[in-house]
Design a protein around this motif. Sequence first.
Motif, PDB file in Angstrom:
ATOM      1  N   PHE A  72       0.841  -1.203   0.000  1.00  0.00           N
ATOM      2  CA  PHE A  72       0.000   0.000   0.000  1.00  0.00           C
ATOM      3  C   PHE A  72       0.873   1.249   0.000  1.00  0.00           C
ATOM      4  N   TRP A  73       1.878   1.283   0.868  1.00  0.00           N
ATOM      5  CA  TRP A  73       2.764   2.449   0.957  1.00  0.00           C
ATOM      6  C   TRP A  73       3.430   2.700  -0.399  1.00  0.00           C
ATOM      7  N   LEU A  74       3.908   1.645  -1.041  1.00  0.00           N
ATOM      8  CA  LEU A  74       4.550   1.783  -2.351  1.00  0.00           C
ATOM      9  C   LEU A  74       3.563   2.248  -3.415  1.00  0.00           C
ATOM     10  N   THR A  89      -7.587   6.494 -12.272  1.00  0.00           N
ATOM     11  CA  THR A  89      -7.468   5.048 -12.457  1.00  0.00           C
ATOM     12  C   THR A  89      -6.648   4.419 -11.330  1.00  0.00           C
ATOM     13  N   LYS A  90      -5.526   5.053 -11.000  1.00  0.00           N
ATOM     14  CA  LYS A  90      -4.675   4.516  -9.934  1.00  0.00           C
ATOM     15  C   LYS A  90      -5.365   4.614  -8.573  1.00  0.00           C
ATOM     16  N   ALA A  91      -6.091   5.687  -8.329  1.00  0.00           N
ATOM     17  CA  ALA A  91      -6.816   5.847  -7.064  1.00  0.00           C
ATOM     18  C   ALA A  91      -7.855   4.738  -6.910  1.00  0.00           C
ATOM     19  N   ASP A  92      -8.582   4.470  -7.981  1.00  0.00           N
ATOM     20  CA  ASP A  92      -9.574   3.384  -7.940  1.00  0.00           C
ATOM     21  C   ASP A  92      -8.899   2.042  -7.661  1.00  0.00           C
ATOM     22  N   GLY A  93      -7.753   1.823  -8.286  1.00  0.00           N
ATOM     23  CA  GLY A  93      -7.017   0.588  -8.075  1.00  0.00           C
ATOM     24  C   GLY A  93      -6.539   0.438  -6.639  1.00  0.00           C
ATOM     25  N   ILE A  94      -6.011   1.514  -6.070  1.00  0.00           N
ATOM     26  CA  ILE A  94      -5.558   1.486  -4.675  1.00  0.00           C
ATOM     27  C   ILE A  94      -6.729   1.227  -3.746  1.00  0.00           C
ATOM     28  N   TYR A  95      -7.840   1.898  -4.017  1.00  0.00           N
ATOM     29  CA  TYR A  95      -9.014   1.713  -3.159  1.00  0.00           C
ATOM     30  C   TYR A  95      -9.502   0.262  -3.205  1.00  0.00           C
ATOM     31  N   SER A  96      -9.607  -0.295  -4.406  1.00  0.00           N
ATOM     32  CA  SER A  96     -10.134  -1.659  -4.512  1.00  0.00           C
ATOM     33  C   SER A  96      -9.129  -2.706  -4.013  1.00  0.00           C
ATOM     34  N   GLN A  97      -7.843  -2.429  -4.110  1.00  0.00           N
ATOM     35  CA  GLN A  97      -6.819  -3.388  -3.686  1.00  0.00           C
ATOM     36  C   GLN A  97      -6.553  -3.350  -2.182  1.00  0.00           C
ATOM     37  N   PHE A  98      -6.656  -2.133  -1.560  1.00  0.00           N
ATOM     38  CA  PHE A  98      -6.195  -1.985  -0.177  1.00  0.00           C
ATOM     39  C   PHE A  98      -7.204  -1.391   0.815  1.00  0.00           C
ATOM     40  N   ILE A  99      -8.163  -0.610   0.356  1.00  0.00           N
ATOM     41  CA  ILE A  99      -9.031   0.155   1.264  1.00  0.00           C
ATOM     42  C   ILE A  99     -10.410  -0.476   1.428  1.00  0.00           C
ATOM     43  N   ASN A 100     -11.003  -0.882   0.339  1.00  0.00           N
ATOM     44  CA  ASN A 100     -12.338  -1.485   0.357  1.00  0.00           C
ATOM     45  C   ASN A 100     -12.380  -2.628   1.384  1.00  0.00           C
ATOM     46  N   VAL A 126      -3.644  14.730  -5.783  1.00  0.00           N
ATOM     47  CA  VAL A 126      -2.318  14.206  -5.496  1.00  0.00           C
ATOM     48  C   VAL A 126      -2.142  13.807  -4.025  1.00  0.00           C
ATOM     49  N   ASP A 127      -2.844  14.463  -3.106  1.00  0.00           N
ATOM     50  CA  ASP A 127      -2.676  14.138  -1.680  1.00  0.00           C
ATOM     51  C   ASP A 127      -3.827  13.310  -1.095  1.00  0.00           C
ATOM     52  N   THR A 128      -4.605  12.673  -1.941  1.00  0.00           N
ATOM     53  CA  THR A 128      -5.754  11.877  -1.501  1.00  0.00           C
ATOM     54  C   THR A 128      -5.374  10.836  -0.454  1.00  0.00           C
ATOM     55  N   PHE A 129      -4.254  10.163  -0.648  1.00  0.00           N
ATOM     56  CA  PHE A 129      -3.889   9.050   0.228  1.00  0.00           C
ATOM     57  C   PHE A 129      -2.862   9.424   1.302  1.00  0.00           C
ATOM     58  N   ASN A 130      -2.500  10.696   1.407  1.00  0.00           N
ATOM     59  CA  ASN A 130      -1.439  11.095   2.332  1.00  0.00           C
ATOM     60  C   ASN A 130      -1.694  10.669   3.776  1.00  0.00           C
ATOM     61  N   LYS A 131      -2.873  10.929   4.294  1.00  0.00           N
ATOM     62  CA  LYS A 131      -3.172  10.600   5.694  1.00  0.00           C
ATOM     63  C   LYS A 131      -3.136   9.086   5.916  1.00  0.00           C
ATOM     64  N   ALA A 132      -3.748   8.349   5.021  1.00  0.00           N
ATOM     65  CA  ALA A 132      -3.761   6.888   5.139  1.00  0.00           C
ATOM     66  C   ALA A 132      -2.345   6.332   4.999  1.00  0.00           C
ATOM     67  N   GLN A 133      -1.577   6.868   4.069  1.00  0.00           N
ATOM     68  CA  GLN A 133      -0.211   6.406   3.875  1.00  0.00           C
ATOM     69  C   GLN A 133       0.629   6.674   5.128  1.00  0.00           C
ATOM     70  N   GLN A 134       0.451   7.840   5.731  1.00  0.00           N
ATOM     71  CA  GLN A 134       1.201   8.164   6.944  1.00  0.00           C
ATOM     72  C   GLN A 134       0.815   7.235   8.093  1.00  0.00           C
ATOM     73  N   ARG A 135      -0.444   6.903   8.211  1.00  0.00           N
ATOM     74  CA  ARG A 135      -0.888   5.977   9.264  1.00  0.00           C
ATOM     75  C   ARG A 135      -0.256   4.596   9.076  1.00  0.00           C
ATOM     76  N   ILE A 136      -0.205   4.134   7.849  1.00  0.00           N
ATOM     77  CA  ILE A 136       0.391   2.825   7.569  1.00  0.00           C
ATOM     78  C   ILE A 136       1.907   2.871   7.785  1.00  0.00           C
ATOM     79  N   TYR A 137       2.538   3.966   7.401  1.00  0.00           N
ATOM     80  CA  TYR A 137       3.976   4.128   7.650  1.00  0.00           C
ATOM     81  C   TYR A 137       4.249   4.052   9.154  1.00  0.00           C
TER      82      TYR A 137
END
Length: 161
Positions: A72-74, A89-100, A126-137
């Motif tokens: 997810f971080w990568l 497209t990438k946001a949808d992919g991240i959501y379906s792969q890791f968030i849903n 561009v910063d849609t996933f910043n908070k979630a990425q920081q939490r996972i980090y």
Amino acid sequence: MCKGLSYLPSSCLEKAKGMRVKLSHLAETHHKHKVQDGKTPQDLESLLNNKTGLEVFRGFLQSEFSEENLEFWLACEDYRVSPSNLQRTKADGIYSQFINPDAPQEVNLDAETREGLLSVMDSPCVDTFNKAQQRIYNLMAKDSFPRFLRSSHCMEAIWDF
């Protein structure tokens, strides 16, 4: 049959020595400063920015069946540098792969962060996933990374070089 280190190009040997020093330093720093004011050392960033270190860390996480946080971080790092025409497209992919909630590699996010992401998925930026990425980090820094430093994966990587 193994022919030994003498058959490797000198450039590979120099890179391996450098990686050994870096991983040794990470392990030593971790053992000296396990917890400082409730925080783990921030050397995870150095590990994630080193191709060899990243692969050793990935191997460790795979051995624990817990590589979804790193993946997810990568994916978020890749998303951040993607051209704006590919972000949706990438946001949808991240959501379906890791968030849903039914995601194949669902990451452990609190309800507030998960709901916040859902609310902005119609117009990702561009910063849609910043908070979630920081939490996972932070989760990796406090949990996975210290275990990695104590693991045989890390020790073998240090001594294999």
